[in-house]
Design a protein around this motif. Structure first.
Motif, PDB file in Angstrom:
ATOM      1  N   PRO B 283       8.077   4.563 -15.311  1.00  0.00           N
ATOM      2  CA  PRO B 283       7.427   5.358 -14.256  1.00  0.00           C
ATOM      3  C   PRO B 283       5.905   5.268 -14.303  1.00  0.00           C
ATOM      4  O   PRO B 283       5.257   5.098 -13.263  1.00  0.00           O
ATOM      5  N   LEU B 284       5.309   5.334 -15.524  1.00  0.00           N
ATOM      6  CA  LEU B 284       3.843   5.345 -15.602  1.00  0.00           C
ATOM      7  C   LEU B 284       3.252   4.056 -15.038  1.00  0.00           C
ATOM      8  O   LEU B 284       2.295   4.078 -14.268  1.00  0.00           O
ATOM      9  N   SER B 287       3.240   4.274 -11.395  1.00  0.00           N
ATOM     10  CA  SER B 287       2.295   5.230 -10.801  1.00  0.00           C
ATOM     11  C   SER B 287       0.870   4.678 -10.912  1.00  0.00           C
ATOM     12  O   SER B 287       0.033   4.945 -10.041  1.00  0.00           O
ATOM     13  N   ARG B 290       0.658   2.534  -7.978  1.00  0.00           N
ATOM     14  CA  ARG B 290       0.466   3.401  -6.803  1.00  0.00           C
ATOM     15  C   ARG B 290      -1.001   3.801  -6.678  1.00  0.00           C
ATOM     16  O   ARG B 290      -1.613   3.711  -5.623  1.00  0.00           O
ATOM     17  N   GLN B 291      -1.578   4.204  -7.824  1.00  0.00           N
ATOM     18  CA  GLN B 291      -2.947   4.744  -7.843  1.00  0.00           C
ATOM     19  C   GLN B 291      -3.960   3.664  -7.453  1.00  0.00           C
ATOM     20  O   GLN B 291      -4.838   3.901  -6.629  1.00  0.00           O
ATOM     21  N   SER B 294      -2.843   1.507  -3.716  1.00  0.00           N
ATOM     22  CA  SER B 294      -2.196   2.361  -2.718  1.00  0.00           C
ATOM     23  C   SER B 294      -2.222   1.716  -1.338  1.00  0.00           C
ATOM     24  O   SER B 294      -1.387   2.006  -0.493  1.00  0.00           O
ATOM     25  N   HIS B 304      10.759   7.446  -5.591  1.00  0.00           N
ATOM     26  CA  HIS B 304      10.311   8.125  -6.806  1.00  0.00           C
ATOM     27  C   HIS B 304      11.514   8.302  -7.715  1.00  0.00           C
ATOM     28  O   HIS B 304      12.479   8.954  -7.342  1.00  0.00           O
TER      29      HIS B 304
END
Lengths: 500, 500
Positions: B283-284, B287, B290-291, B294, B304
């Protein structure tokens, strides 16, 4: 001064002796007693009658002598034996199922060697279905490993004629091949890790069950194919695969080897990894099968054609889906069959029994040959793109040297490996031919070498091709091999007289 | 007597000197002049500005010095250079695309070494579509080989992030892996033959294009993965495959690594060799993507979920047929999705562009991490059956030693290879963490070792893990490696300071 030289001479002779052989009978007896202490008296054979079956190779070409035969029951006993042999300077001849075709497991004539037999190291130590891996001891038979895998819902693809008696330790030491190399690779490709006793008596615990591991020199690949000359494999981690859900086999008649190769190309493009076997069969080998196995029903159904191909497809999908694709493909191949080199006859096995019957014909070739008498056998590999040229150029070369000679060509076209065997139709002429084997080998092997091939595809070198290979390997490669042997086995006690 | 000892001492010092280093500057100049005579002045670099890019590794962890850099244009020039280095006792550092992650291509600080760069050995010598093989020189980039194969209607499956600049000589010397090992194996499995200059200056012409060749010790597998310490690979015969007709990729959300492994099992059973990639993403790492990315449209569409899998299927059949099978399989996986550990969201790429976008996300992970600052990277392999246990046990161990530490786990679940990287969210804390890298490595590598894994799955040892590996390999294995090195490179001039 002469005294000094004489003294040095004696000293050197003594060194050589103590290095390489036992000093005297009492020492021999003490040595054997120590071995009996390791494996138990019941597993140390010295009686000539008990030794006899292990002193001759499967084809009966070689017979050696031995000090004795030890049957260790576990890795620790193998290591203890190797250490005793090192201390006493006794050469070791490892032996698995004794099914080798090059005399690699037969001791030499010196009678100094100890045969180490692995039949008691026959445990499947573990099966990990999630990691698709199995740990087998060196003495497990290939069939035993196949069934252990299948019992766990997995598939171990290595498959050979001798699978009922050959042992995995020998399969790895000779990097055995077989009919499914096209899809799954050779024994080398199926071993993830090894456990082995090295020539210095140290145990290498390399039983890693990993697909990726880049941490230095790959000892595994050095021991595999070394025929026991660099250490004794005691166990291996073997790769497993999903059990195929469906298998479809078909038999095609073809106009020429070139046509078979063109078909192989089209089949690989259409089926990729689902094409699991592609065997070429020459007309003579099939007619020998017709002659000696005429009772077999399916023989009648085999088309009369210049050349033959037996190929098999495997899939993790339903059989109906695979069969439908194969039928569509074969139909396309038959359109303009002539121009594709496909004769208008194709047998597609409809049942598993029919499939096994087709394979039975393929596997009867060697037996049918035997009924015709001995033959000069070659186990050659070529780039697939040169096989047609080889099969065109070799007959006239052989006919010139041996008028009336017969050749049988069959084997694993899919991976470029042909079995090419020579004989004379008439017994007396055939006997004379056998005496001229070196001449015949020279003609076959020189052309194989010219075409970028190998004179031993899947049988290894053993004693049979140890000298022959020196003609085809460069001094640079032979020197590197010798340097490695010298570095790992300076005393030269590991299966002496083989490979190098 | 003292005179004699002193004499011996001087003699030994002289021997050491003449063995291992150039005696004086004038000899150095003469040596470089001879090299310029071999490769041409334009291809012998000695100016510090010209050398600089080759003195530091890709990650900027190591910077060395060198006598100079030679760019041979063919195999004969490589051999001539090696012979000059042997005569002068000059150590050699082979360098490909200089994209290695362990400093294996960076010279040491002595300034004595000659860098040998392969960029001019960049010819595809031949392609044999019938034999599914290609001969490439060591300096060909991986991308160049991929396109040459594709131009011939064939497929070369080795694929890495650095494929645009890494060279096949380096890929083979480090036994590179990548995302398709699950189906096609590592670089080792893709090389049929090699041409190499051995440490004694001899040329080994081992460019056999054969699937089967059992004629002695396999020098090919000894040189592959040896990182240039046993000789210099100058060319290779590479395996080609039929070009897949169709590819389908899908992204799944999963509840845990254990669920991902269960899915892998079911997928392999259902698709066998048609499953060509199976990547796990924590997950990290997602993310972070994503960050930092984006703007990428498809990011929004990613479910998710606690864990993620990106898998790809390839087939020689029509795409519609493959897609239909994949959809059927995924539908079944979604039934009782929870109990299967599959969250109710699956993305099945509908177009090739969408497929590449999904891979883009996967490939952005490393870049997204970089934007967060440096991290301690681990390239580990585990039996697939132990991966869930590793991912459960490692966080508390790390948290205890480094409160607040972040770990990123992603990689090739299909072949048991994870990239496991450590960092702190806050810059200053992260800087401090980096100074404690040995502690962190110890925690990670000890657990990997306990679970039967490898501390270098696909990156090799180079300088980075040369000492670390001594903790995890047995003395028996290290001794065997040293004996081989000593036997083939007694002067120790081949890429010293690497691997051993």
């Amino acid at each position: 001064m002469n005294e000094i030289l004489a003294g040095l001479l004696w000293y050197n002779l003594f060194l050589m002796a103590s290095d390489m052989t036992l000093i005297n009978p009492s020492e021999t007896n003490a040595f054997l007693a120590r071995l009996a202490g390791i494996v138990g008296a019941a597993h140390l054979l010295t009686d000539p009658a008990d030794l006899a079956p292990s002193l001759t190779d499967w084809r009966g070409r070689y017979t050696g002598k031995a000090l004795g035969l030890a049957r260790p029951g576990n890795t620790a006993e193998v290591q203890a034996i190797v250490r005793e042999c090192l201390a006493a300077g006794v050469p070791m001849t490892p032996q698995g199922g004794n099914t080798g075709l090059c005399g690699g497991a037969t001791p030499d004539a010196s009678g100094q060697a100890l045969i180490i037999q692995f039949s008691r190291l026959n445990r499947i130590r573990s099966i990990d279905a999630v990691n698709h891996a199995l740990v087998a001891e060196a003495g497990c038979t290939l069939a035993q490993i196949q069934s252990a895998a299948e019992a766990a819902g997995q598939f171990f693809p290595l498959s050979l004629a001798s699978e009922g008696s050959c042992q995995i330790g020998g399969n790895l030491s000779t990097n055995a091949g077989g009919v499914q190399v096209l899809r799954y690779g050779t024994a080398r490709d199926l071993a993830l890790g090894l456990e082995a006793v090295l020539p210095n008596g140290e145990l290498w615990e390399g039983l890693k069950a990993l697909r990726k591991n880049n941490t230095g020199y790959d000892l595994r690949h050095l021991l595999i194919g070394a025929e026991g000359t660099l250490g004794l494999i005691t166990a291996a981690v073997l790769k497993l695969f999903p059990l195929p859900k469906s298998r479809v086999a078909c038999w095609l008649g073809l106009t020429s080897p070139a046509a078979a190769i063109a078909l192989l190309e089209r089949t690989q493009a259409a089926f990729d990894a689902q094409l699991t076997a592609f065997e070429l069969i020459c007309p003579l080998s099939l007619s020998l099968v017709r002659q000696h196995f005429s009772h077999r029903a399916q023989i009648a159904r085999i088309p009369h054609a210049p050349w033959h191909v037996l190929c098999e497809f495997s899939s993790s999908d339903e059989e109906s889906a695979l069969r439908e694709r194969v039928e569509r493909f074969l139909a396309a191949a038959l359109e303009n069959g002539i121009e594709n080199g496909v004769t208008q006859e194709i047998i597609l096995a409809q049942t598993n029994a029919q499939r096994q019957n087709l394979w039975g014909l393929r596997e009867n070739i060697s037996e049918a040959q035997k009924k015709e008498g001995v033959s000069i056998k070659h186990d050659i590999a070529l780039p697939i793109s040169r096989i047609a040229e080889f099969l065109e150029r070799i007959p006239p070369l052989l006919a010139q040297a041996f008028p009336g000679i017969r050749h049988i060509a069959f084997g694993h076209l899919g991976d470029g490996n042909l079995h090419f065997n020579l004989s004379m139709p008439e017994a007396e002429a055939n006997r004379r031919l056998q005496t001229r084997q070196p001449e015949a080998n020279r003609i076959v092997h020189d052309l194989v070498h010219e075409l970028g091939g190998s004179i031993s595809a899947e049988h290894g070198l053993g004693q049979l091709k140890r000298d022959e290979i020196r003609r085809y390997k460069s001094p640079a490669e032979l020197a590197a091999m010798s340097a490695i042997k010298q570095a790992l086995d300076p005393e030269g006690l590991m299966n002496p007289g083989k490979v190098l």
